[in-house]
Design a protein around this motif. Sequence first.
Motif, PDB file in Angstrom:
ATOM      1  N   LYS A 188       5.097  11.232   5.044  1.00 38.78           N
ATOM      2  CA  LYS A 188       5.585  12.486   4.455  1.00 38.78           C
ATOM      3  C   LYS A 188       5.493  13.638   5.460  1.00 38.78           C
ATOM      4  O   LYS A 188       6.374  14.489   5.529  1.00 38.78           O
ATOM      5  N   LEU A 189       4.425  13.642   6.258  1.00 37.91           N
ATOM      6  CA  LEU A 189       4.258  14.669   7.285  1.00 37.91           C
ATOM      7  C   LEU A 189       5.121  14.400   8.522  1.00 37.91           C
ATOM      8  O   LEU A 189       5.176  15.228   9.432  1.00 37.91           O
ATOM      9  N   ASN A 190       5.753  13.228   8.537  1.00 36.18           N
ATOM     10  CA  ASN A 190       6.575  12.788   9.668  1.00 36.18           C
ATOM     11  C   ASN A 190       5.752  12.720  10.956  1.00 36.18           C
ATOM     12  O   ASN A 190       6.198  13.137  12.025  1.00 36.18           O
ATOM     13  N   LEU A 191       4.536  12.205  10.830  1.00 37.57           N
ATOM     14  CA  LEU A 191       3.634  12.038  11.971  1.00 37.57           C
ATOM     15  C   LEU A 191       3.322  10.564  12.155  1.00 37.57           C
ATOM     16  O   LEU A 191       3.286   9.792  11.192  1.00 37.57           O
ATOM     17  N   ARG A 192       3.073  10.185  13.378  1.00 38.99           N
ATOM     18  CA  ARG A 192       2.743   8.805  13.684  1.00 38.99           C
ATOM     19  C   ARG A 192       1.265   8.697  14.026  1.00 38.99           C
ATOM     20  O   ARG A 192       0.705   9.541  14.726  1.00 38.99           O
ATOM     21  N   ALA A 193       0.657   7.624  13.534  1.00 38.79           N
ATOM     22  CA  ALA A 193      -0.745   7.351  13.822  1.00 38.79           C
ATOM     23  C   ALA A 193      -0.985   5.864  13.623  1.00 38.79           C
ATOM     24  O   ALA A 193      -0.239   5.194  12.905  1.00 38.79           O
ATOM     25  N   LEU A 194      -2.024   5.373  14.250  1.00 41.86           N
ATOM     26  CA  LEU A 194      -2.487   4.016  13.981  1.00 41.86           C
ATOM     27  C   LEU A 194      -3.522   4.150  12.872  1.00 41.86           C
ATOM     28  O   LEU A 194      -4.515   4.869  13.025  1.00 41.86           O
ATOM     29  N   ILE A 195      -3.272   3.516  11.762  1.00 42.32           N
ATOM     30  CA  ILE A 195      -4.208   3.551  10.633  1.00 42.32           C
ATOM     31  C   ILE A 195      -4.713   2.128  10.476  1.00 42.32           C
ATOM     32  O   ILE A 195      -3.948   1.220  10.156  1.00 42.32           O
ATOM     33  N   THR A 196      -5.989   1.948  10.747  1.00 46.57           N
ATOM     34  CA  THR A 196      -6.543   0.593  10.816  1.00 46.57           C
ATOM     35  C   THR A 196      -7.806   0.465   9.974  1.00 46.57           C
ATOM     36  O   THR A 196      -8.647   1.376   9.976  1.00 46.57           O
ATOM     37  N   PRO A 197      -7.957  -0.625   9.254  1.00 40.33           N
ATOM     38  CA  PRO A 197      -9.180  -0.824   8.466  1.00 40.33           C
ATOM     39  C   PRO A 197     -10.406  -0.883   9.368  1.00 40.33           C
ATOM     40  O   PRO A 197     -10.335  -1.392  10.490  1.00 40.33           O
ATOM     41  N   SER A 198     -11.521  -0.368   8.887  1.00 29.27           N
ATOM     42  CA  SER A 198     -12.777  -0.479   9.633  1.00 29.27           C
ATOM     43  C   SER A 198     -13.399  -1.834   9.311  1.00 29.27           C
ATOM     44  O   SER A 198     -12.935  -2.556   8.429  1.00 29.27           O
ATOM     45  N   LYS A 199     -14.469  -2.175  10.009  1.00 29.10           N
ATOM     46  CA  LYS A 199     -15.089  -3.480   9.776  1.00 29.10           C
ATOM     47  C   LYS A 199     -15.687  -3.592   8.372  1.00 29.10           C
ATOM     48  O   LYS A 199     -15.889  -4.684   7.879  1.00 29.10           O
ATOM     49  N   SER A 200     -15.930  -2.457   7.716  1.00 28.31           N
ATOM     50  CA  SER A 200     -16.494  -2.504   6.361  1.00 28.31           C
ATOM     51  C   SER A 200     -15.437  -2.238   5.281  1.00 28.31           C
ATOM     52  O   SER A 200     -15.785  -1.999   4.130  1.00 28.31           O
ATOM     53  N   HIS A 201     -14.162  -2.317   5.653  1.00 24.74           N
ATOM     54  CA  HIS A 201     -13.069  -2.114   4.689  1.00 24.74           C
ATOM     55  C   HIS A 201     -13.151  -3.159   3.577  1.00 24.74           C
ATOM     56  O   HIS A 201     -13.239  -4.355   3.837  1.00 24.74           O
ATOM     57  N   GLN A 202     -13.175  -2.687   2.340  1.00 23.59           N
ATOM     58  CA  GLN A 202     -13.216  -3.540   1.151  1.00 23.59           C
ATOM     59  C   GLN A 202     -14.402  -4.504   1.142  1.00 23.59           C
ATOM     60  O   GLN A 202     -14.320  -5.597   0.601  1.00 23.59           O
ATOM     61  N   ILE A 203     -15.519  -4.081   1.756  1.00 22.95           N
ATOM     62  CA  ILE A 203     -16.752  -4.866   1.743  1.00 22.95           C
ATOM     63  C   ILE A 203     -17.822  -4.036   1.054  1.00 22.95           C
ATOM     64  O   ILE A 203     -17.980  -2.845   1.326  1.00 22.95           O
ATOM     65  N   ARG A 204     -18.562  -4.649   0.169  1.00 17.54           N
ATOM     66  CA  ARG A 204     -19.654  -3.984  -0.533  1.00 17.54           C
ATOM     67  C   ARG A 204     -20.739  -3.617   0.477  1.00 17.54           C
ATOM     68  O   ARG A 204     -21.141  -4.426   1.286  1.00 17.54           O
ATOM     69  N   LYS A 205     -21.191  -2.351   0.433  1.00 18.81           N
ATOM     70  CA  LYS A 205     -22.257  -1.871   1.324  1.00 18.81           C
ATOM     71  C   LYS A 205     -23.433  -1.430   0.470  1.00 18.81           C
ATOM     72  O   LYS A 205     -23.423  -0.335  -0.065  1.00 18.81           O
ATOM     73  N   GLY A 206     -24.437  -2.286   0.348  1.00 20.12           N
ATOM     74  CA  GLY A 206     -25.593  -1.965  -0.487  1.00 20.12           C
ATOM     75  C   GLY A 206     -25.162  -1.730  -1.915  1.00 20.12           C
ATOM     76  O   GLY A 206     -24.538  -2.582  -2.527  1.00 20.12           O
ATOM     77  N   ASP A 207     -25.473  -0.535  -2.455  1.00 23.97           N
ATOM     78  CA  ASP A 207     -25.087  -0.221  -3.824  1.00 23.97           C
ATOM     79  C   ASP A 207     -23.690   0.406  -3.894  1.00 23.97           C
ATOM     80  O   ASP A 207     -23.218   0.755  -4.960  1.00 23.97           O
ATOM     81  N   LYS A 208     -23.038   0.529  -2.745  1.00 19.04           N
ATOM     82  CA  LYS A 208     -21.684   1.090  -2.702  1.00 19.04           C
ATOM     83  C   LYS A 208     -20.670  -0.027  -2.877  1.00 19.04           C
ATOM     84  O   LYS A 208     -20.803  -1.105  -2.298  1.00 19.04           O
ATOM     85  N   GLY A 209     -19.670   0.232  -3.663  1.00 19.05           N
ATOM     86  CA  GLY A 209     -18.659  -0.778  -3.940  1.00 19.05           C
ATOM     87  C   GLY A 209     -17.746  -1.047  -2.760  1.00 19.05           C
ATOM     88  O   GLY A 209     -17.795  -0.391  -1.729  1.00 19.05           O
ATOM     89  N   ALA A 210     -16.898  -2.045  -2.945  1.00 22.53           N
ATOM     90  CA  ALA A 210     -15.890  -2.379  -1.945  1.00 22.53           C
ATOM     91  C   ALA A 210     -14.738  -1.390  -2.083  1.00 22.53           C
ATOM     92  O   ALA A 210     -14.029  -1.393  -3.084  1.00 22.53           O
ATOM     93  N   VAL A 211     -14.579  -0.522  -1.115  1.00 16.56           N
ATOM     94  CA  VAL A 211     -13.536   0.508  -1.140  1.00 16.56           C
ATOM     95  C   VAL A 211     -12.772   0.488   0.178  1.00 16.56           C
ATOM     96  O   VAL A 211     -13.206  -0.122   1.158  1.00 16.56           O
ATOM     97  N   ASP A 212     -11.650   1.171   0.207  1.00  9.98           N
ATOM     98  CA  ASP A 212     -10.896   1.301   1.445  1.00  9.98           C
ATOM     99  C   ASP A 212     -11.695   2.157   2.428  1.00  9.98           C
ATOM    100  O   ASP A 212     -12.084   3.287   2.117  1.00  9.98           O
ATOM    101  N   ARG A 213     -11.960   1.593   3.584  1.00  9.71           N
ATOM    102  CA  ARG A 213     -12.608   2.317   4.682  1.00  9.71           C
ATOM    103  C   ARG A 213     -11.752   2.058   5.908  1.00  9.71           C
ATOM    104  O   ARG A 213     -11.498   0.910   6.261  1.00  9.71           O
ATOM    105  N   PHE A 214     -11.322   3.136   6.552  1.00  5.55           N
ATOM    106  CA  PHE A 214     -10.400   2.944   7.666  1.00  5.55           C
ATOM    107  C   PHE A 214     -10.470   4.103   8.640  1.00  5.55           C
ATOM    108  O   PHE A 214     -11.135   5.103   8.387  1.00  5.55           O
ATOM    109  N   ARG A 215      -9.782   3.929   9.758  1.00  2.00           N
ATOM    110  CA  ARG A 215      -9.720   4.965  10.782  1.00  2.00           C
ATOM    111  C   ARG A 215      -8.276   5.381  10.995  1.00  2.00           C
ATOM    112  O   ARG A 215      -7.365   4.559  10.925  1.00  2.00           O
ATOM    113  N   ILE A 216      -8.115   6.642  11.279  1.00  2.00           N
ATOM    114  CA  ILE A 216      -6.822   7.195  11.661  1.00  2.00           C
ATOM    115  C   ILE A 216      -6.938   7.542  13.143  1.00  2.00           C
ATOM    116  O   ILE A 216      -7.800   8.331  13.528  1.00  2.00           O
ATOM    117  N   ILE A 217      -6.104   6.920  13.943  1.00  2.00           N
ATOM    118  CA  ILE A 217      -6.111   7.161  15.385  1.00  2.00           C
ATOM    119  C   ILE A 217      -4.759   7.745  15.745  1.00  2.00           C
ATOM    120  O   ILE A 217      -3.731   7.105  15.537  1.00  2.00           O
TER     121      ILE A 217
END
Length: 126
Positions: free
Chosen positions: A53-82
């Motif tokens: 929508k912003l007409n911008l380009r970026a690499l959007i990549t999942p992090s190593k903990s993407h959709q993985i349960r972390k302790g008491d935190k649920g599996a959620v989208d975790r990613f980086r914008i480069i």
Amino acid sequence: MIKINHYLKATFRDNYRKGSNANSFHNLLIFDIGNELNMPYLSLNDDIKHFNKLNLRALITPSKSHQIRKGDKGAVDRFRIITPTQTSLFSLEAATFRELQNLSIKFLEIESFIDAKSLNDGKILR
């Protein structure tokens, strides 16, 4: 490649990755989206749509903990914008780089979703 190799937005004195040791910056900005509790949620798909929508380009990549349960935190989208910058950031001082990073976050309209811990001096490397 990203999961097995380190990528940095800076070079460091004595190769010690610490914010105060940053001595030059590469021409890219890296933002962590952690979707922590008590924060607005931004899905990976919604972020892709947002950048389109912003007409911008970026690499959007999942992090190593993407959709993985972390302790008491649920599996959620975790990613980086480069995203690359048009000009070199090589000669910026750390304080100026942080200011540019913060202004970019506001311009990209992602300040509500950024993992604040990733912006501190110790993580200026990511």
